[in-house]
Write a protein that holds these residues in place. Structure first.
Motif, PDB file in Angstrom:
ATOM      1  N   ARG A  64      -0.460   3.493   3.063  1.00 44.11           N
ATOM      2  CA  ARG A  64       0.809   4.203   2.995  1.00 44.11           C
ATOM      3  C   ARG A  64       1.306   4.315   1.551  1.00 44.11           C
ATOM      4  O   ARG A  64       1.817   5.359   1.158  1.00 44.11           O
ATOM      5  N   PHE A  67      -0.668   6.933  -0.333  1.00 41.90           N
ATOM      6  CA  PHE A  67      -0.795   8.197   0.388  1.00 41.90           C
ATOM      7  C   PHE A  67      -0.509   9.375  -0.547  1.00 41.90           C
ATOM      8  O   PHE A  67       0.463   9.367  -1.299  1.00 41.90           O
ATOM      9  N   GLU A  68      -1.368  10.401  -0.493  1.00 41.02           N
ATOM     10  CA  GLU A  68      -1.190  11.601  -1.302  1.00 41.02           C
ATOM     11  C   GLU A  68      -1.119  12.831  -0.415  1.00 41.02           C
ATOM     12  O   GLU A  68      -1.760  12.894   0.626  1.00 41.02           O
ATOM     13  N   ARG A  69      -0.325  13.811  -0.863  1.00 41.04           N
ATOM     14  CA  ARG A  69      -0.213  15.077  -0.143  1.00 41.04           C
ATOM     15  C   ARG A  69      -0.522  16.235  -1.077  1.00 41.04           C
ATOM     16  O   ARG A  69      -0.304  16.155  -2.283  1.00 41.04           O
ATOM     17  N   LYS A 121      12.275   9.186  -4.339  1.00 44.36           N
ATOM     18  CA  LYS A 121      11.360   8.130  -3.893  1.00 44.36           C
ATOM     19  C   LYS A 121      12.103   7.117  -3.029  1.00 44.36           C
ATOM     20  O   LYS A 121      13.221   6.713  -3.355  1.00 44.36           O
ATOM     21  N   ASN A 127       8.283   3.671   2.945  1.00 40.44           N
ATOM     22  CA  ASN A 127       6.984   4.352   2.916  1.00 40.44           C
ATOM     23  C   ASN A 127       6.103   3.864   4.046  1.00 40.44           C
ATOM     24  O   ASN A 127       5.425   4.651   4.718  1.00 40.44           O
ATOM     25  N   GLY A 130       6.750   5.417   7.280  1.00 40.42           N
ATOM     26  CA  GLY A 130       6.478   6.838   7.397  1.00 40.42           C
ATOM     27  C   GLY A 130       7.385   7.746   6.603  1.00 40.42           C
ATOM     28  O   GLY A 130       7.262   8.972   6.679  1.00 40.42           O
ATOM     29  N   TYR A 131       8.309   7.175   5.831  1.00 38.51           N
ATOM     30  CA  TYR A 131       9.205   7.989   5.015  1.00 38.51           C
ATOM     31  C   TYR A 131       8.567   8.193   3.637  1.00 38.51           C
ATOM     32  O   TYR A 131       8.651   7.331   2.764  1.00 38.51           O
ATOM     33  N   ASP A 132       7.909   9.333   3.469  1.00 41.68           N
ATOM     34  CA  ASP A 132       7.241   9.624   2.207  1.00 41.68           C
ATOM     35  C   ASP A 132       8.227  10.203   1.201  1.00 41.68           C
ATOM     36  O   ASP A 132       9.258  10.788   1.568  1.00 41.68           O
ATOM     37  N   SER A 133       7.901  10.044  -0.069  1.00 42.36           N
ATOM     38  CA  SER A 133       8.724  10.633  -1.109  1.00 42.36           C
ATOM     39  C   SER A 133       8.798  12.145  -0.918  1.00 42.36           C
ATOM     40  O   SER A 133       7.892  12.764  -0.343  1.00 42.36           O
ATOM     41  N   THR A 207       1.670  11.645  -5.143  1.00 41.40           N
ATOM     42  CA  THR A 207       1.615  10.314  -4.565  1.00 41.40           C
ATOM     43  C   THR A 207       3.028   9.970  -4.091  1.00 41.40           C
ATOM     44  O   THR A 207       3.889  10.842  -4.003  1.00 41.40           O
ATOM     45  N   GLN A 208       3.289   8.701  -3.838  1.00 35.70           N
ATOM     46  CA  GLN A 208       4.643   8.328  -3.446  1.00 35.70           C
ATOM     47  C   GLN A 208       5.620   8.402  -4.619  1.00 35.70           C
ATOM     48  O   GLN A 208       6.832   8.318  -4.404  1.00 35.70           O
TER      49      GLN A 208
END
Length: 239
Positions: A64, A67-69, A121, A127, A130-133, A207-208
């Motif tokens: 987590r 984690f990258e998007r 952030k 994070n 499940g709360y991503d930046s 990333t976060q």
């Protein structure tokens, strides 16, 4: 794949509890040897469940926090008869294209590009839940890598295009002002830069807490050839 780290300790825990209850039952019927062995195995299974659960939690935490998007894919193409100028083909993660009001692709000048964003952030615990930046892209600019002097402070020119408009309610400004009360960090932006050249392509991720622009394998080869003439990639520059 991550679910297995919760299934295994759950199964081991159930087996451990069953053995413990069976052990206590044997002890109650005055069978100490059978009861003691079941208690021993029960404690072992419960210990195994704890170890596996702890390992799974650590792996999930790492996953987590790293984690990258996808943010965007950027491609450059040289402008004819205009050295140092490039058409910019930007595809955002939602499939939208970056175009000027005329419908044309933007043109950047220089040998380096930079893309920047405002970032909100959350705490690492958030994070994990499940709360991503979240982010808002701010600009894409072209510039010369060697635009400053090492002898004194000098002026430098850049050229670029805004990637966001007035949002009405500025959530970032609100988070920057009040976020600390809720464990939210909105005190900074993030930017990443890379060489700009004909045929260069980059995948931009977040990333976060930061933007990252990574060249494709073919682009890595083009950059290496430009830096070290005659360089040959072992994989032929394939993606």
């Amino acid at each position: 794949m991550g679910l297995i780290w919760w299934i295994l300790p759950a199964v081991a825990g159930v087996i451990g509890l069953m053995l413990l209850f069976a052990g206590f039952g044997k002890l109650a019927t005055l069978k100490p040897l059978a009861g003691g062995s079941r208690l021993l195995f029960g404690v072992g299974f419960l210990g195994l469940a704890g170890i596996v659960a702890f390992a799974g939690l650590n792996l999930q935490t790492y996953k987590r926090l790293t984690f990258e998007r996808d943010v965007a894919h950027i491609k450059f193409a040289a402008v004819d008869n205009a050295p140092g100028s490039y058409h910019v083909d930007v595809t955002f993660s939602d499939g939208q294209k970056l175009l000027e009001t005329t419908g044309a692709q933007p043109i950047l000048r220089g040998d380096q590009f930079e893309i920047g964003a405002q970032v909100i952030k959350f705490l690492p615990v958030a994070n994990m839940l499940g709360y991503d930046s979240i982010y808002r892209l701010e600009y894409l600019e072209g510039r010369d890598a060697r635009r400053f002097s090492s002898d004194a402070v000098t002026d430098a020119q850049t050229n670029g295009i805004a990637l966001s408009q007035n949002p009405g309610l500025d959530v970032h400004a609100l988070a920057e002002k009040e976020g600390k009360r809720f464990g939210i960090d909105a005190q900074y932006g993030s930017a990443t830069y890379q060489p700009m050249g004909d045929g260069f392509e980059y995948d931009v991720n977040i990333t976060q807490d930061a933007l990252v622009a990574r060249p494709t394998e073919a682009t890595k080869t083009l950059i290496q050839k430009g830096t070290y003439p005659g360089f040959q990639s072992t994989n032929g520059g394939q993606k």
